[in-house]
Design a protein around this motif. Structure first.
Motif, PDB file in Angstrom:
ATOM      1  N   VAL A 107      -5.682  -9.216 -10.839  1.00  0.00           N
ATOM      2  CA  VAL A 107      -4.853  -8.163 -11.439  1.00  0.00           C
ATOM      3  C   VAL A 107      -4.540  -7.088 -10.398  1.00  0.00           C
ATOM      4  O   VAL A 107      -3.401  -6.626 -10.285  1.00  0.00           O
ATOM      5  N   LEU A 108      -5.529  -6.707  -9.621  1.00  0.00           N
ATOM      6  CA  LEU A 108      -5.312  -5.678  -8.602  1.00  0.00           C
ATOM      7  C   LEU A 108      -4.368  -6.180  -7.511  1.00  0.00           C
ATOM      8  O   LEU A 108      -3.511  -5.431  -7.034  1.00  0.00           O
ATOM      9  N   GLU A 109      -4.493  -7.440  -7.126  1.00  0.00           N
ATOM     10  CA  GLU A 109      -3.581  -8.001  -6.129  1.00  0.00           C
ATOM     11  C   GLU A 109      -2.153  -8.031  -6.666  1.00  0.00           C
ATOM     12  O   GLU A 109      -1.213  -7.735  -5.935  1.00  0.00           O
ATOM     13  N   ASP A 110      -1.990  -8.365  -7.936  1.00  0.00           N
ATOM     14  CA  ASP A 110      -0.657  -8.351  -8.552  1.00  0.00           C
ATOM     15  C   ASP A 110      -0.073  -6.939  -8.578  1.00  0.00           C
ATOM     16  O   ASP A 110       1.145  -6.764  -8.586  1.00  0.00           O
ATOM     17  N   ALA A 111      -0.956  -5.937  -8.574  1.00  0.00           N
ATOM     18  CA  ALA A 111      -0.523  -4.535  -8.585  1.00  0.00           C
ATOM     19  C   ALA A 111      -0.279  -3.997  -7.175  1.00  0.00           C
ATOM     20  O   ALA A 111       0.022  -2.816  -7.003  1.00  0.00           O
ATOM     21  N   GLY A 112      -0.425  -4.868  -6.158  1.00  0.00           N
ATOM     22  CA  GLY A 112      -0.114  -4.453  -4.788  1.00  0.00           C
ATOM     23  C   GLY A 112      -1.294  -4.105  -3.908  1.00  0.00           C
ATOM     24  O   GLY A 112      -1.114  -3.556  -2.826  1.00  0.00           O
ATOM     25  N   ILE A 113      -2.492  -4.435  -4.343  1.00  0.00           N
ATOM     26  CA  ILE A 113      -3.695  -4.150  -3.552  1.00  0.00           C
ATOM     27  C   ILE A 113      -4.034  -5.366  -2.701  1.00  0.00           C
ATOM     28  O   ILE A 113      -3.998  -6.501  -3.172  1.00  0.00           O
ATOM     29  N   GLU A 114      -4.384  -5.119  -1.455  1.00  0.00           N
ATOM     30  CA  GLU A 114      -4.814  -6.182  -0.551  1.00  0.00           C
ATOM     31  C   GLU A 114      -6.297  -5.981  -0.248  1.00  0.00           C
ATOM     32  O   GLU A 114      -6.715  -4.889   0.131  1.00  0.00           O
ATOM     33  N   PHE A 115      -7.079  -7.026  -0.434  1.00  0.00           N
ATOM     34  CA  PHE A 115      -8.507  -6.971  -0.134  1.00  0.00           C
ATOM     35  C   PHE A 115      -8.729  -7.405   1.300  1.00  0.00           C
ATOM     36  O   PHE A 115      -8.223  -8.446   1.730  1.00  0.00           O
ATOM     37  N   LEU A 116      -9.495  -6.614   2.044  1.00  0.00           N
ATOM     38  CA  LEU A 116      -9.748  -6.868   3.463  1.00  0.00           C
ATOM     39  C   LEU A 116     -11.171  -7.369   3.657  1.00  0.00           C
ATOM     40  O   LEU A 116     -12.067  -6.999   2.932  1.00  0.00           O
ATOM     41  N   ASN A 117     -11.349  -8.174   4.624  1.00  0.00           N
ATOM     42  CA  ASN A 117     -12.691  -8.612   4.996  1.00  0.00           C
ATOM     43  C   ASN A 117     -12.676  -9.021   6.458  1.00  0.00           C
ATOM     44  O   ASN A 117     -13.162 -10.058   6.840  1.00  0.00           O
ATOM     45  N   HIS A 118     -12.083  -8.174   7.262  1.00  0.00           N
ATOM     46  CA  HIS A 118     -11.926  -8.460   8.686  1.00  0.00           C
ATOM     47  C   HIS A 118     -12.938  -7.655   9.495  1.00  0.00           C
ATOM     48  O   HIS A 118     -12.574  -6.800  10.285  1.00  0.00           O
ATOM     49  N   GLY A 119     -14.199  -7.922   9.271  1.00  0.00           N
ATOM     50  CA  GLY A 119     -15.238  -7.196   9.975  1.00  0.00           C
ATOM     51  C   GLY A 119     -15.650  -5.914   9.284  1.00  0.00           C
ATOM     52  O   GLY A 119     -16.746  -5.437   9.469  1.00  0.00           O
ATOM     53  N   GLN A 120     -14.757  -5.331   8.499  1.00  0.00           N
ATOM     54  CA  GLN A 120     -15.076  -4.134   7.751  1.00  0.00           C
ATOM     55  C   GLN A 120     -14.359  -4.210   6.404  1.00  0.00           C
ATOM     56  O   GLN A 120     -13.181  -3.903   6.300  1.00  0.00           O
ATOM     57  N   PRO A 121     -15.061  -4.671   5.365  1.00  0.00           N
ATOM     58  CA  PRO A 121     -14.431  -4.848   4.054  1.00  0.00           C
ATOM     59  C   PRO A 121     -13.818  -3.565   3.524  1.00  0.00           C
ATOM     60  O   PRO A 121     -14.287  -2.466   3.804  1.00  0.00           O
ATOM     61  N   GLY A 122     -12.764  -3.713   2.776  1.00  0.00           N
ATOM     62  CA  GLY A 122     -12.094  -2.570   2.159  1.00  0.00           C
ATOM     63  C   GLY A 122     -10.865  -3.036   1.406  1.00  0.00           C
ATOM     64  O   GLY A 122     -10.657  -4.223   1.218  1.00  0.00           O
ATOM     65  N   VAL A 123     -10.041  -2.091   1.019  1.00  0.00           N
ATOM     66  CA  VAL A 123      -8.787  -2.387   0.325  1.00  0.00           C
ATOM     67  C   VAL A 123      -7.704  -1.488   0.893  1.00  0.00           C
ATOM     68  O   VAL A 123      -7.980  -0.433   1.470  1.00  0.00           O
ATOM     69  N   ARG A 124      -6.456  -1.943   0.721  1.00  0.00           N
ATOM     70  CA  ARG A 124      -5.302  -1.128   1.096  1.00  0.00           C
ATOM     71  C   ARG A 124      -4.104  -1.630   0.298  1.00  0.00           C
ATOM     72  O   ARG A 124      -4.140  -2.709  -0.290  1.00  0.00           O
ATOM     73  N   LEU A 125      -3.045  -0.833   0.300  1.00  0.00           N
ATOM     74  CA  LEU A 125      -1.814  -1.268  -0.325  1.00  0.00           C
ATOM     75  C   LEU A 125      -1.172  -2.330   0.556  1.00  0.00           C
ATOM     76  O   LEU A 125      -1.194  -2.218   1.788  1.00  0.00           O
ATOM     77  N   LYS A 126      -0.622  -3.362  -0.062  1.00  0.00           N
ATOM     78  CA  LYS A 126       0.081  -4.388   0.699  1.00  0.00           C
ATOM     79  C   LYS A 126       1.302  -3.773   1.357  1.00  0.00           C
ATOM     80  O   LYS A 126       1.957  -2.900   0.783  1.00  0.00           O
ATOM     81  N   ALA A 127       1.604  -4.261   2.541  1.00  0.00           N
ATOM     82  CA  ALA A 127       2.813  -3.809   3.225  1.00  0.00           C
ATOM     83  C   ALA A 127       4.029  -4.312   2.462  1.00  0.00           C
ATOM     84  O   ALA A 127       4.021  -5.436   1.949  1.00  0.00           O
ATOM     85  N   PRO A 128       5.066  -3.485   2.385  1.00  0.00           N
ATOM     86  CA  PRO A 128       6.279  -3.910   1.655  1.00  0.00           C
ATOM     87  C   PRO A 128       6.968  -5.093   2.299  1.00  0.00           C
ATOM     88  O   PRO A 128       6.838  -5.450   3.370  1.00  0.00           O
TER      89      PRO A 128
END
Length: 66
Positions: free
Chosen positions: A45-66
């Protein structure tokens, strides 16, 4: 907050209880205690809302690039 979505709409969209969402948020940076199916439902649901989950050495979230 990034998705501009409160707990109730997130719970309804992911088909989990508001209490589950509240408990997940309360974990902060700790490992979630929810089932994998629940975590995946909320994540979808969060990904559908534009959230990107990160796990590239430092987990986190950010808004997907347009």
């Amino acid at each position: 907050m990034l998705a501009d979505m409160d707990q109730l709409p997130l719970a309804e969209a992911s088909k989990v209880s508001v209490g589950t969402i509240r408990n997940m948020e309360a974990q902060g940076g700790n490992t979630l205690k929810s089932s994998l199916a629940t975590i995946r439902a909320v994540q979808a649901v969060l990904e559908d809302a534009g959230i990107e989950f990160l796990n590239h050495g430092q987990p986190g979230v950010r808004l997907k690039a347009p």
